[in-house]
Design an enzyme around this catalytic site. Sequence first.
Site, mmCIF file in Angstrom:
data_model
loop_
_atom_site.group_PDB
_atom_site.id
_atom_site.type_symbol
_atom_site.label_atom_id
_atom_site.label_comp_id
_atom_site.label_asym_id
_atom_site.label_seq_id
_atom_site.Cartn_x
_atom_site.Cartn_y
_atom_site.Cartn_z
ATOM 1 N N HIS A 49 0.816 -1.216 0.000
ATOM 2 C CA HIS A 49 0.000 0.000 0.000
ATOM 3 C C HIS A 49 0.851 1.268 0.000
ATOM 4 O O HIS A 49 0.346 2.354 -0.262
ATOM 5 C CB HIS A 49 -0.929 0.005 1.218
ATOM 6 C CG HIS A 49 -2.032 -1.008 1.103
ATOM 7 N ND1 HIS A 49 -3.323 -0.665 0.816
ATOM 8 C CD2 HIS A 49 -2.013 -2.363 1.203
ATOM 9 C CE1 HIS A 49 -4.072 -1.766 0.763
ATOM 10 N NE2 HIS A 49 -3.296 -2.806 0.993
ATOM 11 N N ASP A 68 3.699 9.399 -0.995
ATOM 12 C CA ASP A 68 2.527 8.644 -0.546
ATOM 13 C C ASP A 68 2.232 7.520 -1.521
ATOM 14 O O ASP A 68 2.350 7.723 -2.736
ATOM 15 C CB ASP A 68 1.311 9.589 -0.475
ATOM 16 C CG ASP A 68 0.373 9.228 0.667
ATOM 17 O OD1 ASP A 68 0.366 8.058 1.065
ATOM 18 O OD2 ASP A 68 -0.349 10.127 1.141
HETATM 19 O O1 F6P Z 1 -0.456 3.535 4.389
HETATM 20 C C1 F6P Z 1 -0.267 2.400 5.119
HETATM 21 C C2 F6P Z 1 -1.211 2.258 6.285
HETATM 22 O O2 F6P Z 1 -1.270 0.908 6.659
HETATM 23 C C3 F6P Z 1 -2.591 2.778 5.929
HETATM 24 O O3 F6P Z 1 -3.310 1.884 5.225
HETATM 25 C C4 F6P Z 1 -3.159 3.134 7.244
HETATM 26 O O4 F6P Z 1 -4.070 4.160 7.176
HETATM 27 C C5 F6P Z 1 -1.962 3.558 8.027
HETATM 28 O O5 F6P Z 1 -0.826 2.991 7.407
HETATM 29 C C6 F6P Z 1 -2.168 3.189 9.470
HETATM 30 O O6 F6P Z 1 -1.039 2.992 10.181
HETATM 31 P P1 F6P Z 1 -1.068 2.200 11.544
HETATM 32 O O7 F6P Z 1 -1.668 0.864 11.310
HETATM 33 O O8 F6P Z 1 0.370 2.128 11.952
HETATM 34 O O9 F6P Z 1 -1.882 3.017 12.497
#
Ligand code: F6P
Length: 469
Positions: A157, A364
């Site tokens: 992602h 991003d």
């Molecule tokens: O962009 C990667 C990601 O996993 C997103 O999908 C998500 O919004 C974000 O990081 C959340 O991060 P964490 O799980 O560390 O709170």
Amino acid sequence: MGQLIIVSNRVSVPEKNASARAGGLEVAVNAALKERPGIWFGWSGKVATRGTIATQTAVENEITFITIDLSKEDHQEYYRGFANSVLWPIFHYRIDLAEFSRRDLTGYLRVNDNFARHLDKVLGPDDLVWVHDYHLLPLARALRERGHKNRIGFFLHIPCPPPEMLTALPHHERLIPSLCDYDLVGFQTGDDAFNFSRYLTRECGLHSRDFNFVTADRTVRVGAFPVGIETAAFADLAQKSMRLPFVKRVIKSLGDRALIIGVDRLDYSKGIVERLSAFERFLQRQVEWRGKVTYLQIAPQSRTEIPEYADIERETGAVAGRINGAYGEADWTPIRYVNRAYSHATLAGLYRTARVALVTPLRDGMNLVAKEYLASQNPDDPGVLILSRFAGAAQECKAALLVNPYDPESVAAALGQALSMPLTERRERHASMFRTLSRNDIRHWAHSFLTTLEREPSTSGRFKMESVQ
Ligand code: F6P
């Protein structure tokens, strides 16, 4: 046909009265599972305080959610340590922020192995496995070592940097080639897929034919599958959200000032401080807009226990306060800065209200805020998206005002251009991007990834990289 098993670090188990929005990955996976129900496996989000590690199972709308807790040690070494203090910065082109320790790497491999051990109990021979994101790079290897021959796909992602940067990752030779234990490795953009392919060629001596890499064990396919949103549903939600009392209150509080909106997790990759400086530059240069705009920056806190995140939080608050002090008046606050997370419905209403969205990450993977903003607009009188050229979304949203987030002058100039853009131009830009987002929505993403994963591999050029139009 076997079932679909989705694996990710976070799992969003439906909760009653859940109001805050889920992250990008959770939104995407949720929508994919609507297409094809199965199992969603991952971390519960809880850290076990005592020795026992609990497993929870819940069934909702034909989806089985299986979650496990992490021990304190696992959470420290795998999540805070290797995933978020090493992989996250390096994959976002910030080698300078990476803090490597061998102990964290060991913890990361241990948790991946532990995930594989749990999956062992539910995985049938015909099941299709779809693994998500940087927390789980070596999961296929751990499953293969347990003898699983299933089709396994992986989707990243976040961005994938070029090999010149990937090789700065200590022990990259142990981790990155382990992606070849997947049958399909998907990325957000063609550039990301290309960077990974170059790594395989340069570091592993593998050559591809139409992005098919033939290894001793399998053909690994590499492709770009840009994540979308539920475009039509989001557009509908935005229309309805204008009736929410909270949204109405915000609109009333603006008076006749134009709303500029930014919505980001408080993360250094989002470029919020740079954006605030660009807004300051805008107020300096285009004085006629002073008192006529309100910039609302929504920035929920994230990963607060990691020092770099605490630093960015302090810095963002200080810069926003300084600009308000310097330019504000007794009856006007230029920046409204809030650390709260809002529901999808509230955000959709705020997006529709905003004349301009500032989405200017320094790097991003995709950035779904950009897409949600576009989907929320009234097509007859749409707002304008200012978008960083370094967000994956810029590949599809070419009619946005594309900017370099490192150049405050260009962002400030784009703000002026957006605020005074004629209606016909706004409509044209919005309509063309809305068409793209409607075509490349979240169903399209899930469908194209899964059908590619299921299809027989071939080195005869039948598999082409998904192209974004
Ligand atoms: O962009 C990667 C990601 O996993 C997103 O999908 C998500 O919004 C974000 O990081 C959340 O991060 P964490 O799980 O560390 O709170």
